[in-house]
Design a protein around this motif. Structure first.
Motif, PDB file in Angstrom:
ATOM      1  N   ASP A   1     -34.901  11.547  -4.098  1.00  0.00           N
ATOM      2  CA  ASP A   1     -35.850  12.540  -3.882  1.00  0.00           C
ATOM      3  C   ASP A   1     -36.862  12.225  -2.858  1.00  0.00           C
TER       4      ASP A   1
ATOM      5  N   CYS B   1     -43.732   7.680  -3.586  1.00  0.00           N
ATOM      6  CA  CYS B   1     -42.500   8.016  -4.412  1.00  0.00           C
ATOM      7  C   CYS B   1     -42.804   7.387  -5.840  1.00  0.00           C
ATOM      8  N   GLU B   2     -42.168   7.835  -6.692  1.00  0.00           N
ATOM      9  CA  GLU B   2     -42.177   7.179  -8.096  1.00  0.00           C
ATOM     10  C   GLU B   2     -41.551   5.675  -8.198  1.00  0.00           C
ATOM     11  N   CYS B   3     -40.666   5.460  -7.199  1.00  0.00           N
ATOM     12  CA  CYS B   3     -40.293   4.013  -7.338  1.00  0.00           C
ATOM     13  C   CYS B   3     -41.311   3.223  -6.696  1.00  0.00           C
TER      14      CYS B   3
ATOM     15  N   ASN C   1     -34.363   7.309  -6.953  1.00  0.00           N
ATOM     16  CA  ASN C   1     -34.589   8.685  -7.580  1.00  0.00           C
ATOM     17  C   ASN C   1     -34.068   9.742  -6.674  1.00  0.00           C
TER      18      ASN C   1
ATOM     19  N   GLU D   1     -47.156  12.592  -1.450  1.00  0.00           N
ATOM     20  CA  GLU D   1     -47.698  11.533  -2.195  1.00  0.00           C
ATOM     21  C   GLU D   1     -46.399  10.416  -2.178  1.00  0.00           C
TER      22      GLU D   1
END
Lengths: 419, 143
Positions: free
Chosen positions: A239, A297-299, A237, A295
């Motif tokens: 990020d 991670c999207e992963c 990502n 928060e």
């Protein structure tokens, strides 16, 4: 990772350093605490910080928590006044570190059998051997080119069908230029992933590298005091960098007050190691500035995540991956007879490589009409700088009074790099 | 012996002017000058009518300046003049570090300024073996 389990790890490490390292015992006592006073994660701020200067005092073994004969390797980074900061590793440290690096590589889709060109310098610097051991443990095929001889690096990249490149981001840019100069179409190279670290780089630099080499470029974070590369790693990502919860506790503090800052706020990165046997670090102040993500991670990872580096709290420069402190330069100059205390460091990026130039004033005592002596002096300063910093520095001798004087803190560094 | 003024200068525009302008203000007349360059810097060497004053003026202006002794030789202005000097110095194992020359209107002579690794010996050899006249600072002032 479960907070209770993490706290247990922390506690184990606090007890470990308190029992084994006189430095920590002394620092804890001065702070009026023992590990018993740390009853939960919330008590961590009671523990005193560890500074780079503290570590420098333990040259040449490093801050050692094991018997010297248990040390299987030493690495070192430059210290602030010429003496390097030494970090030692036990057999188990080397294994854990390699595992961390292997996990970093796996995180961005690098697998067993991938061909990795490792252009980080091999030696005292942790980059080369750190990536090497991690990549081997992963089962990748490592091509240990180390730094330099770029023409040959490009040839090897092409001939070996290299898929992954590991080096500093500035060197990646330079490699891209040489690839182009050789008339090689990057789209036709199997190269797909770059793992770049050891110096700060921006997202715009990332885009340039990704386009010019036709790869995905990932940021890897590390520092010799923390073990080396592999402390933090981006996931696909791109990020923020993931830091393994079971290996480190990350805090962000206000560099002035030492107060812990909430997630999202910018401050100095502080690390506590949960895995190091030989040179454990407790609340180590890195001098790097960034922030903590709030928060997961999207992963899907819930590990702690830090933003990419935003700067430094001190005047440390990173030139081609090498840490340079102005005080080291001052130290070298002070030993050369006839050189004035006035100097200026000028850093720029020529093409894609960092270049450092030091301006030194010719003093009246020094000048005696001999061209040869001036050239010898210049050569001597350059050689002395190389011996200490391990990077090539250009020395320019200027007329007396030509280096700007200031009333407050002297403006020693002019950094023209756009990263 | 002749006194030469040497000045350390950065190799960039306007630096020479800062020296020549200081000399003009001090009413110093240049007899000869040369610039030796080595990349980022250079050395200006000059023969002037009042080296003490020139030194003082430049030092006050914070230049790196040195007053050094060099050999001045009066040479007949014709082919082979310099070659004779180079020959006798060479055969006596004296190394020439640098040299420059100038002529003065109305005189049929050239003046050589020489810096060697042994100025005293060079002066003696030129006098004895070539019968040439070496010049003093006073000669320069009276030119």
């Amino acid at each position: 990772m479960d907070d209770d389990l993490r706290f247990k790890l922390l506690k184990k490490n606090l007890n470990y350093v308190y029992a084994r390292v006189p430095h920590y015992r002394k620092a804890f006592k001065e702070a009026g605490i023992t590990p018993d006073d740390i009853g939960g994660m919330k008590d961590l701020p009671k523990v005193p910080f560890l500074y780079k200067d503290d570590l420098r005092k333990y040259y040449p073994t490093g801050i050692l928590a094991v018997e010297k004969r248990e040390v299987v390797r030493y690495h070192a980074s430059s210290g602030t006044t010429g003496k390097p900061t030494v970090v030692s590793y036990t057999q188990s440290d080397i294994r854990t570190w390699a595992q961390m690096v292997a996990d970093c590589l796996r995180l961005v889709g690098i697998n067993e059998g991938d061909i990795i060109q490792n252009s980080y310098g091999y030696g005292l610097f942790t980059g080369g051997l750190g990536l090497h051991y991690g990549a081997e443990l992963l089962g990748a095929s490592v091509v240990p080119t180390s730094g330099g001889n770029t023409q040959r690096q490009v040839q090897i990249m092409k001939d070996f069908g290299v898929q992954v490149l590991c080096c500093t981001p500035s060197y990646a840019l330079y490699l891209a230029e040489v690839v182009e100069r050789n008339g090689i179409d990057p789209h036709e190279l199997p190269l797909k992933i770059g793992v770049f670290g050891a110096e700060p780089w921006s997202d715009s630099m990332r885009r340039i590298i990704e386009e010019s080499l036709d790869i995905k470029a990932y940021d890897i974070y590390g520092m010799s005091e923390l073990g080396g590369p592999g402390v933090g790693m981006e996931c696909p990502n791109q990020d923020g960098l993931h830091v393994w919860d079971d290996k480190f506790i990350v805090e962000i503090i206000d560099p002035k007050t030492g107060e812990v800052l909430p997630e999202g706020e910018k401050g100095e990165l502080v690390f506590t190691s949960l895995w190091k046997e030989a040179s454990p670090v407790i609340r180590f102040r890195t001098g790097d500035i960034t922030y903590l993500y709030e928060e997961g991670c999207e992963c899907g990872s819930t590990d702690q995540r830090i933003g990419r580096l935003l700067g430094r709290t001190d005047d440390m420069l990173i030139i081609r991956g090498v840490n340079v402190f102005p005080s080291q330069i001052e130290h070298v100059l002070s030993k050369i007879k006839g050189v004035s205390g006035h100097y200026q460091i000028y850093v720029d990026r020529k093409g894609s490589l960092d270049e450092m130039e030091i301006f030194v004033e010719m003093t009246k005592d020094l000048f005696n009409d001999s061209m040869r002596e001036i050239l010898e002096l210049k050569g001597q300063i350059e050689a002395d700088m190389y011996a200490i910093l391990n990077i090539k520095v250009k020395v320019t001798i200027v007329e007396p009074g030509k280096i700007p004087r200031s009333e407050g803190k002297a403006q020693r560094i002019v950094d023209k790099r756009v990263i | 012996m002749v006194y030469q003024i040497s000045i350390f200068l950065e190799n960039r525009p306007n630096r020479l002017y800062s020296v020549t302008e200081a000399l003009r203000e001090g009413n110093i007349n240049l007899r000869a000058a040369m610039i030796a360059e080595a990349g980022d810097f250079g050395i200006v060497r000059a023969i002037v009518d009042d080296p003490d004053m020139a030194f003082k003026i430049l030092e006050e202006k914070n230049f790196s300046v040195k007053k050094t002794q060099v050999v001045g030789v009066e040479v007949p202005d014709g082919p082979g003049g310099l070659s004779d000097i180079a020959r006798v110095l060479g055969s006596n194992d004296i190394n020439i570090i640098y040299l420059y020359a100038f002529t003065v209107a109305g005189k049929n002579m050239a003046f050589l300024i020489l810096k060697t690794d042994d100025n005293q010996k060079a002066k003696k050899i030129i006098k004895e073996q070539l019968g040439l006249r070496t010049i003093s600072q006073r000669d320069i002032n009276e030119l």
